[in-house]
Design a protein around this motif. Structure first.
Motif, PDB file in Angstrom:
ATOM      1  N   ALA A 144       2.075  -6.134   5.076  1.00 41.63           N
ATOM      2  CA  ALA A 144       1.669  -5.932   6.471  1.00 41.63           C
ATOM      3  C   ALA A 144       0.191  -5.571   6.486  1.00 41.63           C
ATOM      4  O   ALA A 144      -0.181  -4.419   6.244  1.00 41.63           O
ATOM      5  N   LEU A 198      -1.622  -2.283   8.339  1.00 40.58           N
ATOM      6  CA  LEU A 198      -0.626  -1.287   8.744  1.00 40.58           C
ATOM      7  C   LEU A 198      -0.894   0.024   8.009  1.00 40.58           C
ATOM      8  O   LEU A 198      -0.724   0.112   6.798  1.00 40.58           O
ATOM      9  N   SER A 218      10.808  -5.695  10.303  1.00 41.95           N
ATOM     10  CA  SER A 218      10.068  -6.333  11.394  1.00 41.95           C
ATOM     11  C   SER A 218       8.576  -6.036  11.348  1.00 41.95           C
ATOM     12  O   SER A 218       7.786  -6.735  11.976  1.00 41.95           O
ATOM     13  N   GLU A 219       8.173  -5.032  10.588  1.00 39.26           N
ATOM     14  CA  GLU A 219       6.759  -4.677  10.500  1.00 39.26           C
ATOM     15  C   GLU A 219       6.005  -5.534   9.489  1.00 39.26           C
ATOM     16  O   GLU A 219       4.792  -5.461   9.410  1.00 39.26           O
ATOM     17  N   TYR A 220       6.726  -6.330   8.727  1.00 40.35           N
ATOM     18  CA  TYR A 220       6.111  -7.067   7.615  1.00 40.35           C
ATOM     19  C   TYR A 220       6.189  -8.582   7.861  1.00 40.35           C
ATOM     20  O   TYR A 220       7.266  -9.175   7.732  1.00 40.35           O
ATOM     21  N   PRO A 221       5.075  -9.214   8.160  1.00 35.03           N
ATOM     22  CA  PRO A 221       5.102 -10.652   8.455  1.00 35.03           C
ATOM     23  C   PRO A 221       5.044 -11.563   7.234  1.00 35.03           C
ATOM     24  O   PRO A 221       5.335 -12.761   7.357  1.00 35.03           O
ATOM     25  N   CYS A 233       7.993   1.860   0.280  1.00 34.91           N
ATOM     26  CA  CYS A 233       6.779   1.307   0.864  1.00 34.91           C
ATOM     27  C   CYS A 233       5.594   2.174   0.477  1.00 34.91           C
ATOM     28  O   CYS A 233       5.747   3.342   0.091  1.00 34.91           O
ATOM     29  N   ILE A 276      -3.750  -3.646   2.992  1.00 40.00           N
ATOM     30  CA  ILE A 276      -2.372  -4.090   3.219  1.00 40.00           C
ATOM     31  C   ILE A 276      -1.396  -2.970   2.891  1.00 40.00           C
ATOM     32  O   ILE A 276      -1.524  -2.305   1.865  1.00 40.00           O
ATOM     33  N   TRP A 303       6.206 -12.362   3.183  1.00 41.41           N
ATOM     34  CA  TRP A 303       7.264 -12.043   2.228  1.00 41.41           C
ATOM     35  C   TRP A 303       7.118 -12.850   0.955  1.00 41.41           C
ATOM     36  O   TRP A 303       6.692 -14.011   0.975  1.00 41.41           O
TER      37      TRP A 303
END
Length: 125
Positions: free
Chosen positions: A99, A102, A110-113, A50, A32, A115
């Motif tokens: 993500a 990734l 938007s890259e992280y579904p 990140c 992840i 939260w």
């Protein structure tokens, strides 16, 4: 189901330090990428740090570079954000986001579904 639980927020004086933890469950952390985001009152949410899958790449927003450090402990399935030299403008709700698979380290929401619930940091004297 991948879940994230943040801890470590609170009230701190200017110049102080805090360490956030983002505990991951439901997925193996080493696969992840994790991002840290924050949203100050009246402002849009911004990406601040990140770390890529495997931890080989990290990135920081200019606003926190040199003060914040992201790290991960895959054995504990936890990512940390060490925040030093805190300023009043760091006051915000902080979120970690995940993500899976990734490989890149990006600061785009938007890259992280997945939260976390968010945790408040207040920097004030």
């Amino acid at each position: 189901q991948l879940q994230l639980v943040e801890s470590g927020g609170g009230l701190v004086q200017p110049g102080g330090s805090l360490r956030f933890s983002c505990a991951v469950s439901g997925f193996t952390l080493k696969y992840i990428a994790i991002g840290w985001f924050r949203q100050a009152p009246g402002k849009e949410r911004e990406g601040i740090s990140c770390i890529s899958t495997g931890g080989g790449s990290t990135n920081y927003a200019d606003s926190v570079k040199g003060r914040f450090t992201i790290s991960r402990d895959n054995a504990k399935n936890t990512v940390y954000l060490q925040m030093n030299s805190l300023k009043p403008e760091d006051t915000a709700v902080y979120y970690c986001a995940a993500a899976p698979w990734l490989r890149r380290c990006v600061l785009e929401q938007s890259e992280y579904p997945f939260w976390g619930q968010g945790t408040q940091v207040t920097v004030s004297s």
